[in-house]
Enzyme design. Structure first.
Site, PDB file in Angstrom:
ATOM      1  N   ASP A  44     -47.000 -45.064   1.721  1.00  0.00           N
ATOM      2  CA  ASP A  44     -47.901 -45.993   2.406  1.00  0.00           C
ATOM      3  C   ASP A  44     -48.936 -46.509   1.409  1.00  0.00           C
ATOM      4  O   ASP A  44     -48.835 -46.249   0.207  1.00  0.00           O
ATOM      5  CB  ASP A  44     -48.557 -45.332   3.627  1.00  0.00           C
ATOM      6  CG  ASP A  44     -49.523 -44.215   3.249  1.00  0.00           C
ATOM      7  OD1 ASP A  44     -49.389 -43.688   2.130  1.00  0.00           O
ATOM      8  OD2 ASP A  44     -50.394 -43.870   4.068  1.00  0.00           O
ATOM      9  N   SER A  99     -55.264 -46.863   4.220  1.00  0.00           N
ATOM     10  CA  SER A  99     -53.963 -46.196   4.341  1.00  0.00           C
ATOM     11  C   SER A  99     -52.861 -47.190   4.701  1.00  0.00           C
ATOM     12  O   SER A  99     -52.560 -48.093   3.942  1.00  0.00           O
ATOM     13  CB  SER A  99     -54.065 -45.067   5.367  1.00  0.00           C
ATOM     14  OG  SER A  99     -52.925 -44.257   5.376  1.00  0.00           O
ATOM     15  N   ASP A 102     -51.949 -45.857   0.477  1.00  0.00           N
ATOM     16  CA  ASP A 102     -52.674 -44.972  -0.448  1.00  0.00           C
ATOM     17  C   ASP A 102     -51.816 -43.800  -0.893  1.00  0.00           C
ATOM     18  O   ASP A 102     -52.318 -42.874  -1.535  1.00  0.00           O
ATOM     19  CB  ASP A 102     -53.988 -44.489   0.176  1.00  0.00           C
ATOM     20  CG  ASP A 102     -53.783 -43.587   1.385  1.00  0.00           C
ATOM     21  OD1 ASP A 102     -52.723 -43.678   2.034  1.00  0.00           O
ATOM     22  OD2 ASP A 102     -54.690 -42.784   1.684  1.00  0.00           O
TER      23      ASP A 102
END
EC number: 5.4.2.10
Length: 456
Positions: free
Chosen positions: A245, A104, A247
């Site tokens: 972000d 992430s 992902d």
């Protein structure tokens, strides 16, 4: 009694790449265990695997693939794709399981593994406990016979399928012609798809963070570096800035003045808009304990409720499913709109904001700032060893500090689910008092986290 998960945190398994728990060996074992758990019935079983742009994805992906194949599952590789795209294709391809390889918003040194069930929802705590139990057991004698091994293939048009699904969430008949939009993809999973969606809807797109090299994901860009998107909006005289972000399951926005718009404001704007249109379900929205009291008061004035959950977008999603809600999310920018997706999707949330801008013909600064937030402060304290929150003196101090807010605010202290951090948050009417409460508690937590000197 609920078993404690050892590997899984609030958002899958996460850690430094090539160190436990983020090793090829554990990934292999995870693939075997999850594959066995989700191999039910006589049909050909399938798992889809997506990833972001981290270098270590090249290590984790084949290890997971080998584990799933050994469990008798066919593997469909998606390549770099946003987390919500993996969830969407898990359902679309009628897969038994979906996997996203990503840490992430963390730096490239870290990586993680998120799992989705066949319905496209993240696995429950109980299911993750079952997987861990299988990983700890002797599973070699339960793996597939040679003639039942799975196969691996690559889905070449995975990105195109997600692009079409994202565009379908934008109201029919609307276009983004005439809009200048900066989109910061954090050198992550959305580096191709996000600019393409906006361009195909008619926007003039200024892409940023779209040159991943395996090392630069989230570095100096993305939703965790909001000052970058704010500066880019001003530099390019854009109507809106979108920062995703690594992902792409969360976002923050910047209005035309370069002012930041966080997840709480986006939640408030979407909730109010959908409520007025009669499409908001469940009588309110779901958000975590971190969301600002100003949002709760704003929704209350509209006759809507704010249902709070513990931190983690999957807990928000679970609450939404239980209570029939279609809007929820986190202050950090995970926005879950179940009319279109099963998990947080930064791009889809941004498209809903853009639809309102087009429909109202008003600038983002007027549309996106829907409530006045109460002063809120959040600081992190890193620790090693046992959690300082187990200290009785710390717990007593938390109660004492919260009493200083005199019922006009609150204190929230919790451990991070992904890092060895204690997060200290307070909010209230008085900004100076809030700051002093947080600083006092951080000092106390840091002191409790230090190793105690032994007396000879």
């Amino acid at each position: 009694m609920t078993k404690t998960r050892r590997l899984f945190g609030t958002d899958g398994i996460r850690g430094k790449a090539n160190a436990e728990p983020m090793t090829a060996g554990i990934a292999l074992r995870l693939g075997q265990a999850a594959g066995l758990l989700f191999t039910r019935g006589e049909h050909r079983h399938r798992v889809v695997i997506g990833k972001d742009t981290r270098l270590s994805g090249y290590m984790i992906e084949p290890a997971l693939t080998a584990g799933f194949i050994g469990a008798g599952m066919d593997v469909t590789l998606l390549g770099p794709l946003p987390t919500p795209g993996v969830a969407m294709l898990t359902r679309s391809l009628r897969a038994d399981l979906g996997v996203m390889i990503s840490a992430s918003h963390n730096p490239y040194e870290d990586n993680g593994i998120k799992l989705f069930g066949p319905d496209g929802n993240k696995l429950s705590d109980a299911m993750e406990c079952q997987i861990e139990a299988l990983m700890d057991s002797s599973i070699c004698n339960r793996l597939a016979e040679p003639h039942r091994l799975g196969r691996a293939s690559r889905l070449e048009d995975a990105a195109g399928r997600y692009i079409e699904a994202a565009k379908a969430s934008f109201p029919r008949g609307l276009r983004l012609d005439g809009m200048r939009i900066v989109v910061d993809c954090a050198n992550g999973a959305a580096y191709k798809v996000a600019p393409s969606v906006l361009w195909e809807l008619g926007a003039t797109v200024i892409p940023a963070g779209v040159t991943p090299d395996g090392f630069n994901i989230n570095r100096g860009c993305g939703s965790t570096v909001p000052e970058y998107i704010c500066a880019q909006v001003l530099e390019h005289s854009a109507h809106l800035g979108i920062a995703l972000d690594g992902d792409a399951d969360r976002l923050v926005l910047a209005d035309e003045h370069g002012e930041l718009v966080d997840g709480d404001q986006i939640l408030g704007m979407i909730a109010e808009t959908w409520h007025q249109a009669g499409t908001l379900r469940g009588g309110g929205i779901a958000a975590t304990v971190m969301s600002n009291l100003g949002l709760e008061r704003h929704l209350g004035a509209l006759g809507l409720a704010l249902h709070r959950t513990k931190v983690g977008d999957r807990y928000v999603a679970e609450h939404m499913r239980t209570n029939g809600m279609n809007v929820g999310g986190e202050q950090s920018g995970h926005l879950i709109l179940t009319d279109f997706a099963t998990t947080g999707d930064g791009l889809l949330a941004a498209l809903q904001v853009l639809a309102v801008l087009v429909q109202k013909q008003r600038p983002a600064s007027e549309v996106c700032q829907v409530f006045t937030p109460l002063p809120q402060r959040l600081k992190n304290v890193r620790f090693s060893g046992a959690s300082p929150l187990r200290n009785d003196h710390v717990q007593a101090a938390i109660r004492d500090q919260e009493s200083r807010l005199n019922g006009t605010g609150r204190v929230l202290i919790r451990e991070s689910g992904t890092e060895p951090l204690v997060r200290v948050m307070a909010e209230g009417e008085d900004a100076d008092l809030v700051a002093d409460v947080v600083d006092s508690l951080c000092e106390l937590v840091a002191r409790a986290a230090r190793p105690q000197e032994t007396v000879a």
